[in-house]
Each structure stands twice: as C-alpha cells, then as structure tokens.
Design an enzyme around this catalytic site. Structure first.
Site, PDB file in Angstrom:
ATOM      1  N   ARG A   5     -49.939 -53.822 106.039  1.00 16.27           N
ATOM      2  CA  ARG A   5     -49.963 -54.846 104.979  1.00 16.27           C
ATOM      3  C   ARG A   5     -49.075 -54.311 103.865  1.00 16.27           C
ATOM      4  O   ARG A   5     -49.388 -53.280 103.261  1.00 16.27           O
ATOM      5  CB  ARG A   5     -51.385 -55.087 104.485  1.00 16.27           C
ATOM      6  CG  ARG A   5     -51.430 -55.845 103.161  1.00 16.27           C
ATOM      7  CD  ARG A   5     -52.799 -56.352 102.819  1.00 16.27           C
ATOM      8  NE  ARG A   5     -53.157 -57.476 103.681  1.00 16.27           N
ATOM      9  CZ  ARG A   5     -54.154 -58.318 103.443  1.00 16.27           C
ATOM     10  NH1 ARG A   5     -54.901 -58.167 102.361  1.00 16.27           N
ATOM     11  NH2 ARG A   5     -54.425 -59.296 104.279  1.00 16.27           N
ATOM     12  N   GLN A  43     -53.424 -64.224 110.136  1.00 17.62           N
ATOM     13  CA  GLN A  43     -54.234 -65.314 109.591  1.00 17.62           C
ATOM     14  C   GLN A  43     -53.917 -66.615 110.318  1.00 17.62           C
ATOM     15  O   GLN A  43     -54.829 -67.354 110.714  1.00 17.62           O
ATOM     16  CB  GLN A  43     -53.953 -65.468 108.086  1.00 17.62           C
ATOM     17  CG  GLN A  43     -54.749 -66.577 107.422  1.00 17.62           C
ATOM     18  CD  GLN A  43     -56.234 -66.287 107.389  1.00 17.62           C
ATOM     19  OE1 GLN A  43     -56.637 -65.203 106.991  1.00 17.62           O
ATOM     20  NE2 GLN A  43     -57.055 -67.242 107.798  1.00 17.62           N
ATOM     21  N   ASP A  62     -54.730 -72.239  99.661  1.00 15.86           N
ATOM     22  CA  ASP A  62     -54.755 -70.793  99.383  1.00 15.86           C
ATOM     23  C   ASP A  62     -54.559 -70.635  97.872  1.00 15.86           C
ATOM     24  O   ASP A  62     -54.221 -71.595  97.171  1.00 15.86           O
ATOM     25  CB  ASP A  62     -53.637 -70.099 100.186  1.00 15.86           C
ATOM     26  CG  ASP A  62     -53.601 -68.584  99.994  1.00 15.86           C
ATOM     27  OD1 ASP A  62     -54.622 -68.010  99.561  1.00 15.86           O
ATOM     28  OD2 ASP A  62     -52.551 -67.974 100.266  1.00 15.86           O
ATOM     29  N   CYS A  99     -57.748 -69.244 103.627  1.00 15.17           N
ATOM     30  CA  CYS A  99     -57.666 -67.896 104.214  1.00 15.17           C
ATOM     31  C   CYS A  99     -58.565 -66.902 103.488  1.00 15.17           C
ATOM     32  O   CYS A  99     -58.889 -65.858 104.061  1.00 15.17           O
ATOM     33  CB  CYS A  99     -56.224 -67.413 104.194  1.00 15.17           C
ATOM     34  SG  CYS A  99     -55.549 -67.300 102.528  1.00 15.17           S
ATOM     35  N   ARG A 153     -60.405 -63.954 112.713  1.00 18.70           N
ATOM     36  CA  ARG A 153     -59.387 -62.933 112.440  1.00 18.70           C
ATOM     37  C   ARG A 153     -59.539 -61.787 113.440  1.00 18.70           C
ATOM     38  O   ARG A 153     -58.571 -61.303 114.006  1.00 18.70           O
ATOM     39  CB  ARG A 153     -59.554 -62.376 111.006  1.00 18.70           C
ATOM     40  CG  ARG A 153     -59.189 -63.333 109.885  1.00 18.70           C
ATOM     41  CD  ARG A 153     -57.705 -63.617 109.843  1.00 18.70           C
ATOM     42  NE  ARG A 153     -56.928 -62.388 109.813  1.00 18.70           N
ATOM     43  CZ  ARG A 153     -56.636 -61.694 108.695  1.00 18.70           C
ATOM     44  NH1 ARG A 153     -57.027 -62.159 107.523  1.00 18.70           N
ATOM     45  NH2 ARG A 153     -55.928 -60.582 108.756  1.00 18.70           N
TER      46      ARG A 153
END
Ligand code: NVA
Length: 311
Positions: A106, A136, A227, A268, A296
């Site tokens: 990430r 996601q 989101d 998400c 996920r």
C-alpha cells in the site's frame, strides 16, 4: 473450481482480462464456501506486506487471509523508513524477493508499485496507491456477483470524488461488461487518460460507460457506490469547508436511492458519516458494506492462490 490463469502481478484493473476477473470472482467464492480445501494453499510460503498508509481492512484481511491459506504474513510499516528514502525502491524489492514469495504494498505513488513489480522476482499485489485499489474492486465484484444473478444486467453508479477506488471500479466494470455511471462534481472527475481507458474497455466489452457531473442526470441504477471526498495523502485542512460545500449535493442518502430506484449501496470504508453517505443509509438493509469488507479477504486469497500457482 476455476482454471488458474497465468497472472504475474496484481497491480491495476485494466491489466486484467474479463476471463481473468471472472475466474478470480469464481475462485474467491469457492474459497469462501470451502476454505478447508485451501488451508494449505500457501503452506511454507511467506508474504511481505508494505504499508505506507494507515489500514484496517487491508491489513487485517491480508494477514488473517494468508493465515487461513497456511502461509506466513509479515507486516512492514514505516519502521524501516519511508519507501525509497532509506534505500531505493528497487533495492527494497530485490531484498524482499530473497525472503518472501509475494509482496503486498500500500503506497502513496503508483510509481512505487510499478518499481516494486519491475525489480521484484516475486509477484506484487497493489493494496492501494493513488491511482488504483484493485483488491477493493475485486471484493466489490464478488459482492455484486453474490447479490445479482447476472452481472451483465447490473447498473452501477459511483457518486463522489474520482479517486483510486472509482478508477478501479470503473475499469473493472468496463472490462467485465457492467453498465457504469460516474458522477463527480465539476473539477473532481477522473484524469483524461483514466477516462479514455474506461471508455475503450467499455467499447470492447459492449458495456455502457457514462461520466457526468449533474447528479440529477444519474438515471435509474441498481447499485450506488461512494467513497470519501478526500483520500489519504490529499488532506488539506484549509480546503475542507470548500470540499464539504462543493460535494454536499452529491451525498448518497435515502432520497438518492429512491430517485434512482437503487436497491443496494456500497462503500469501501472508512466512511465519513454524514458527509459522502448518511449514517442511516450506511447502517440500513440496503448496505452491503460489511459483506464487501469480508469479501476483501476471499478476493485477496483468490489473487494470492492464483499468483502463487502461476509463478
Ligand atoms: N479513496 C480512499 C480509499 C480508502 C480505502 C483513500 O485512498 O483514502
């Protein structure tokens, strides 16, 4: 059981074919239904997980998901310095390749993901960057497949800020052949190259793709997705009030669900309640946010199983 296709890395949604995405969805659902069949899939394997940004779902679902596959997950936060600062990203990739079988990362910049994949001799999984959030999107498509019998009949709309999540979602929708409407305030739409990619993919799959700024033109939908209006790394406290005002009419709430006829709302997470979505809707029966959160893990496990079988 699906045929495991050749997959070198899992970096961006537009690098996957329709067959690859559908196979991953099928595999994720199979792992979810029969986890015992996969309990040794990663036996003796280890996965290094680099996190430049905070995480709840991604960290936990990878760690525990890898454990469920019989593998070992190693968390690497910022204790070794910022990626690319203490040592080059290329050296990070080469060193981790000596010890691990997969790298999950990430990162702030997509460039770091590209560099990791270029220099690692093991598969790399993008666990969110500035441009994409493909883990996601895959979990969301697993969730859609669980809730709608025929994905080709689903009308999906994303309302809010064009970001990593909307990019991945629209590219995956366009590839798989799901009708997609992107609704962003003026000046907050996707980059031109991202838009072009989505349009080209949609043309090839025969899906409808629409990018608009007028929320009243959203039309009839089955699913509304939203989101945060400000993504990690883009925070600017002096702009907060401006953003809240500019996005106010793009809030996903009960009225929007009624106006579009949508049955399902997705997010998400983390959600900024009463900003991009109302608390009432987030907590309602229309919300599948926790189903997606669980997925996920199954989606990522499908990616891990496929990558390790292919490499
Ligand atoms: N767009 C959000 C997603 C968080 C999972 C962000 O990048 O902060």
């Amino acid at each position: 059981m699906t045929t495991l296709m050749n997959l070198q890395h899992y970096l961006a949604d537009d690098q996957l074919s329709k067959v690859q995405i559908l196979d991953l969805i099928t595999l994720a659902r199979d792992i979810k239904q029969q986890p015992e069949n996969y309990s040794q899939a990663l036996a003796g394997k280890s996965v290094a997980m680099i996190f430049e940004k905070p995480s709840l779902r991604t960290h936990v679902s990878f760690d525990l998901g890898i454990n469920k596959l019989g593998g070992h997950a190693l968390y690497l936060g910022q204790q070794n310095g910022k990626l690319g600062e203490r040592e080059r990203v290329s050296d990070y990739a080469k060193n981790l390749s000596c010890y691990t079988d997969t790298i999950v990362a990430r990162v702030f910049s997509n460039e770091s993901i590209e560099q990791l994949a270029h220099h690692a001799s093991v598969p790399v999984i993008n666990a969110l960057c500035d441009l994409y959030h493909p883990c996601q999107a895959l979990a969301d498509f697993v969730t859609l497949a669980e809730n709608f019998a025929d994905l080709s009949q689903v009308k999906l709309a994303y309302v809010g800020d064009a970001n990593n999540v909307s990019n991945s979602l629209m590219l995956m929708a366009a590839t798989v052949g799901v009708d997609f409407t992107l609704v962003c305030p003026e000046g907050h739409g996707p980059a031109a190259d991202m838009l072009m990619k989505a349009k080209t993919l949609a043309k090839n799959s025969g899906a409808m793709f629409n990018s608009i700024s007028d929320i009243n033109a959203i039309g009839q939908q089955d699913v509304i997705y939203t989101d945060t209006w400000v993504s990690m790394g883009d925070e600017n406290p002096s702009q907060k009030a401006v953003i809240l005002e500019k996005f106010a009419s793009y809030q996903v709430n009960h009225q929007l669900m009624v106006a579009t006829g949508a049955s399902t709302v997705m997010h998400c997470q983390p959600a900024h309640l009463e900003e991009e979505i109302t608390t009432e809707l987030f907590d309602s029966d229309m919300s599948v946010v926790f189903q997606s959160a669980e997925n996920r893990m199954w989606a990522q496990n499908a990616v891990l199983v496929t990558l390790l079988a292919s490499n």
